[in-house]
Write a protein that holds these residues in place. Structure first.
Motif, PDB file in Angstrom:
ATOM      1  N   SER A   1       0.833  -1.205   0.000  1.00  0.00           N
ATOM      2  CA  SER A   1       0.000   0.000   0.000  1.00  0.00           C
ATOM      3  C   SER A   1       0.865   1.252   0.000  1.00  0.00           C
ATOM      4  O   SER A   1       2.073   1.187   0.237  1.00  0.00           O
ATOM      5  N   SER A   2       0.223   2.367  -0.284  1.00  0.00           N
ATOM      6  CA  SER A   2       0.904   3.657  -0.251  1.00  0.00           C
ATOM      7  C   SER A   2      -0.012   4.672   0.435  1.00  0.00           C
ATOM      8  O   SER A   2      -1.207   4.758   0.123  1.00  0.00           O
ATOM      9  N   ARG A   3       0.566   5.398   1.353  1.00  0.00           N
ATOM     10  CA  ARG A   3      -0.179   6.468   2.037  1.00  0.00           C
ATOM     11  C   ARG A   3       0.329   7.803   1.509  1.00  0.00           C
ATOM     12  O   ARG A   3       1.548   8.020   1.434  1.00  0.00           O
ATOM     13  N   LEU A   4      -0.584   8.671   1.148  1.00  0.00           N
ATOM     14  CA  LEU A   4      -0.216   9.951   0.576  1.00  0.00           C
ATOM     15  C   LEU A   4      -1.229  11.008   0.974  1.00  0.00           C
ATOM     16  O   LEU A   4      -2.345  10.693   1.400  1.00  0.00           O
ATOM     17  N   SER A   5      -0.835  12.254   0.826  1.00  0.00           N
ATOM     18  CA  SER A   5      -1.729  13.376   1.107  1.00  0.00           C
ATOM     19  C   SER A   5      -2.043  14.084  -0.196  1.00  0.00           C
ATOM     20  O   SER A   5      -1.146  14.308  -1.025  1.00  0.00           O
ATOM     21  N   VAL A   6      -3.329  14.416  -0.404  1.00  0.00           N
ATOM     22  CA  VAL A   6      -3.755  15.085  -1.639  1.00  0.00           C
ATOM     23  C   VAL A   6      -4.512  16.362  -1.282  1.00  0.00           C
ATOM     24  O   VAL A   6      -5.122  16.462  -0.210  1.00  0.00           O
ATOM     25  N   ASP A   7      -4.472  17.316  -2.208  1.00  0.00           N
ATOM     26  CA  ASP A   7      -5.144  18.586  -1.940  1.00  0.00           C
ATOM     27  C   ASP A   7      -6.562  18.649  -2.502  1.00  0.00           C
ATOM     28  O   ASP A   7      -7.278  19.635  -2.289  1.00  0.00           O
ATOM     29  N   SER A   8      -6.989  17.584  -3.242  1.00  0.00           N
ATOM     30  CA  SER A   8      -8.367  17.528  -3.725  1.00  0.00           C
ATOM     31  C   SER A   8      -8.703  16.083  -4.084  1.00  0.00           C
ATOM     32  O   SER A   8      -7.805  15.286  -4.384  1.00  0.00           O
ATOM     33  N   PRO A   9      -9.982  15.715  -4.065  1.00  0.00           N
ATOM     34  CA  PRO A   9     -10.380  14.337  -4.387  1.00  0.00           C
ATOM     35  C   PRO A   9      -9.933  13.892  -5.770  1.00  0.00           C
ATOM     36  O   PRO A   9      -9.675  12.701  -5.993  1.00  0.00           O
ATOM     37  N   ASP A  10      -9.840  14.835  -6.719  1.00  0.00           N
ATOM     38  CA  ASP A  10      -9.451  14.478  -8.086  1.00  0.00           C
ATOM     39  C   ASP A  10      -8.036  13.903  -8.143  1.00  0.00           C
ATOM     40  O   ASP A  10      -7.696  13.156  -9.077  1.00  0.00           O
ATOM     41  N   ARG A  11      -7.219  14.218  -7.178  1.00  0.00           N
ATOM     42  CA  ARG A  11      -5.834  13.747  -7.180  1.00  0.00           C
ATOM     43  C   ARG A  11      -5.751  12.223  -7.022  1.00  0.00           C
ATOM     44  O   ARG A  11      -4.782  11.607  -7.451  1.00  0.00           O
ATOM     45  N   ILE A  12      -6.776  11.644  -6.394  1.00  0.00           N
ATOM     46  CA  ILE A  12      -6.753  10.196  -6.182  1.00  0.00           C
ATOM     47  C   ILE A  12      -6.849   9.466  -7.523  1.00  0.00           C
ATOM     48  O   ILE A  12      -6.101   8.521  -7.783  1.00  0.00           O
ATOM     49  N   ALA A  13      -7.770   9.922  -8.362  1.00  0.00           N
ATOM     50  CA  ALA A  13      -7.897   9.313  -9.687  1.00  0.00           C
ATOM     51  C   ALA A  13      -6.614   9.508 -10.491  1.00  0.00           C
ATOM     52  O   ALA A  13      -6.188   8.616 -11.243  1.00  0.00           O
TER      53      ALA A  13
ATOM     54  N   PHE B   1     -34.748  12.147 -11.748  1.00  0.00           N
ATOM     55  CA  PHE B   1     -34.234  13.105 -10.772  1.00  0.00           C
ATOM     56  C   PHE B   1     -33.422  12.386  -9.700  1.00  0.00           C
ATOM     57  O   PHE B   1     -32.327  12.824  -9.330  1.00  0.00           O
ATOM     58  N   PHE B   2     -33.962  11.283  -9.207  1.00  0.00           N
ATOM     59  CA  PHE B   2     -33.257  10.524  -8.182  1.00  0.00           C
ATOM     60  C   PHE B   2     -32.011   9.838  -8.740  1.00  0.00           C
ATOM     61  O   PHE B   2     -31.020   9.656  -8.034  1.00  0.00           O
ATOM     62  N   VAL B   3     -32.057   9.463 -10.017  1.00  0.00           N
ATOM     63  CA  VAL B   3     -30.878   8.859 -10.651  1.00  0.00           C
ATOM     64  C   VAL B   3     -29.710   9.832 -10.599  1.00  0.00           C
ATOM     65  O   VAL B   3     -28.579   9.465 -10.275  1.00  0.00           O
ATOM     66  N   GLY B   4     -29.987  11.100 -10.904  1.00  0.00           N
ATOM     67  CA  GLY B   4     -28.928  12.100 -10.857  1.00  0.00           C
ATOM     68  C   GLY B   4     -28.375  12.287  -9.458  1.00  0.00           C
ATOM     69  O   GLY B   4     -27.160  12.422  -9.265  1.00  0.00           O
ATOM     70  N   ARG B   5     -29.255  12.261  -8.457  1.00  0.00           N
ATOM     71  CA  ARG B   5     -28.798  12.422  -7.076  1.00  0.00           C
ATOM     72  C   ARG B   5     -27.970  11.226  -6.627  1.00  0.00           C
ATOM     73  O   ARG B   5     -26.927  11.382  -5.982  1.00  0.00           O
ATOM     74  N   VAL B   6     -28.435  10.037  -6.967  1.00  0.00           N
ATOM     75  CA  VAL B   6     -27.706   8.818  -6.587  1.00  0.00           C
ATOM     76  C   VAL B   6     -26.357   8.752  -7.301  1.00  0.00           C
ATOM     77  O   VAL B   6     -25.368   8.270  -6.740  1.00  0.00           O
ATOM     78  N   ASP B   7     -26.312   9.260  -8.512  1.00  0.00           N
ATOM     79  CA  ASP B   7     -25.063   9.251  -9.269  1.00  0.00           C
ATOM     80  C   ASP B   7     -24.040  10.210  -8.658  1.00  0.00           C
ATOM     81  O   ASP B   7     -22.842   9.882  -8.568  1.00  0.00           O
ATOM     82  N   LYS B   8     -24.492  11.359  -8.232  1.00  0.00           N
ATOM     83  CA  LYS B   8     -23.574  12.377  -7.718  1.00  0.00           C
ATOM     84  C   LYS B   8     -23.089  12.081  -6.292  1.00  0.00           C
ATOM     85  O   LYS B   8     -21.985  12.467  -5.921  1.00  0.00           O
ATOM     86  N   ALA B   9     -23.902  11.404  -5.505  1.00  0.00           N
ATOM     87  CA  ALA B   9     -23.532  11.143  -4.113  1.00  0.00           C
ATOM     88  C   ALA B   9     -22.248  10.321  -3.992  1.00  0.00           C
ATOM     89  O   ALA B   9     -21.311  10.725  -3.287  1.00  0.00           O
ATOM     90  N   PRO B  10     -22.122   9.173  -4.672  1.00  0.00           N
ATOM     91  CA  PRO B  10     -20.876   8.415  -4.582  1.00  0.00           C
ATOM     92  C   PRO B  10     -19.699   9.143  -5.235  1.00  0.00           C
ATOM     93  O   PRO B  10     -18.552   9.021  -4.772  1.00  0.00           O
ATOM     94  N   GLU B  11     -19.973   9.870  -6.318  1.00  0.00           N
ATOM     95  CA  GLU B  11     -18.892  10.576  -7.015  1.00  0.00           C
ATOM     96  C   GLU B  11     -18.204  11.590  -6.107  1.00  0.00           C
ATOM     97  O   GLU B  11     -17.033  11.909  -6.311  1.00  0.00           O
ATOM     98  N   ALA B  12     -18.931  12.083  -5.116  1.00  0.00           N
ATOM     99  CA  ALA B  12     -18.361  13.083  -4.211  1.00  0.00           C
ATOM    100  C   ALA B  12     -17.450  12.445  -3.152  1.00  0.00           C
ATOM    101  O   ALA B  12     -16.749  13.157  -2.432  1.00  0.00           O
ATOM    102  N   VAL B  13     -17.474  11.117  -3.067  1.00  0.00           N
ATOM    103  CA  VAL B  13     -16.649  10.419  -2.073  1.00  0.00           C
ATOM    104  C   VAL B  13     -15.244  10.246  -2.632  1.00  0.00           C
ATOM    105  O   VAL B  13     -15.069   9.679  -3.717  1.00  0.00           O
ATOM    106  N   PRO B  14     -14.208  10.719  -1.960  1.00  0.00           N
ATOM    107  CA  PRO B  14     -12.828  10.571  -2.444  1.00  0.00           C
ATOM    108  C   PRO B  14     -12.459   9.098  -2.621  1.00  0.00           C
ATOM    109  O   PRO B  14     -12.693   8.282  -1.726  1.00  0.00           O
ATOM    110  N   GLY B  15     -11.924   8.769  -3.790  1.00  0.00           N
ATOM    111  CA  GLY B  15     -11.533   7.386  -4.066  1.00  0.00           C
ATOM    112  C   GLY B  15     -12.467   6.671  -5.007  1.00  0.00           C
ATOM    113  O   GLY B  15     -12.149   5.585  -5.502  1.00  0.00           O
ATOM    114  N   VAL B  16     -13.635   7.246  -5.292  1.00  0.00           N
ATOM    115  CA  VAL B  16     -14.571   6.646  -6.235  1.00  0.00           C
ATOM    116  C   VAL B  16     -14.109   6.961  -7.651  1.00  0.00           C
ATOM    117  O   VAL B  16     -13.825   8.113  -7.994  1.00  0.00           O
TER     118      VAL B  16
END
Length: 214
Positions: free
Chosen positions: A44-56, A85-100
């Motif tokens: 494994s590797s542990r690192l610090s990032v300044d935004s969730p996009d850095r993980i990808a 409407f709910f599809v859009g909400r469900v889609d965005k919720a996981p995307e906001a989690v760092p690492g997805v």
């Protein structure tokens, strides 16, 4: 995500100190990534990032290095998803989690399939994110995501099986040679050596009788 938030990524392909150095240099060279620490034992590797996009970006960089970040896929059964409407909400919720890394929502099946970087996020994090938008989710199916200990135990078991199979092929059990039945004497149905013994015995007795007359 707060600035320089720590993230852990599980990594495949590391087998020596040279691999550790390559991963360390590759991740440290990325913008917005700091404090990289690579652990060979836990892969494994542990690192610090300044935004969730850095993980990808870190995952993509590891792929280029030949040391792929381990990913997993989980499918959730999502309640209360009744329209686009709910599809859009469900889609965005996981995307906001760092690492997805990817989200695929199916309205007809009322499911959401999420691909994420192992170590950076867990299914529990994704369930919590879905709950915050009023769409409770439960795990329906998972793929990948085994921990290092479990995966290594499986590798050892498979390797042991392969070693045993190789040993069996290289050192096959040879059946002991079967003793052949001695030739039969004159169709009498007795082994040849038995007939020879009887003939010798009779010759001795005959010789004894001759010498007795002399």
């Amino acid at each position: 995500m707060p600035e320089k938030a720590p993230v852990t990524l599980s990594i495949d392909g590391m087998s020596c100190a040279s691999c550790v150095g390559r991963v360390d240099r590759g991740l440290s060279a990325l913008d917005g990534v700091r404090d990289v620490s690579v652990n060979l034992a836990s892969e494994s590797s542990r690192l610090s990032v300044d935004s969730p996009d850095r993980i990808a970006e870190a995952v993509a960089a590891l792929d280029k290095l030949g040391d792929a970040a381990r990913t997993a896929r989980v499918t959730f059964k999502v309640e209360a998803m009744s329209c686009a409407f709910f599809v859009g909400r469900v889609d965005k919720a996981p995307e906001a989690v760092p690492g997805v890394l990817d989200v695929n929502v199916n309205l007809a099946a009322e499911t959401a399939t999420v691909t994420y970087a192992t170590g950076a996020v867990t299914p529990a994090d994704l369930i919590a994110a879905s709950k915050t938008i009023g769409c409770p989710a439960t795990v329906a199916e998972t793929a990948g995501g085994e921990d290092c200990t479990t995966r290594k135990a499986e590798d050892v078991s498979q390797q042991s099986g392969k070693t045993s199979e190789t040993a069996r092929r290289l050192n096959p059990k040879v059946a002991p040679p079967r003793l052949k039945t001695p030739p039969q004497a004159g169709g009498a149905g007795k082994p040849f050596f038995a007939g020879t013994y009887c003939s010798s015995f009779l010759m001795v007795r005959y010789w004894q009788r001759l010498t007795r007359h002399w």
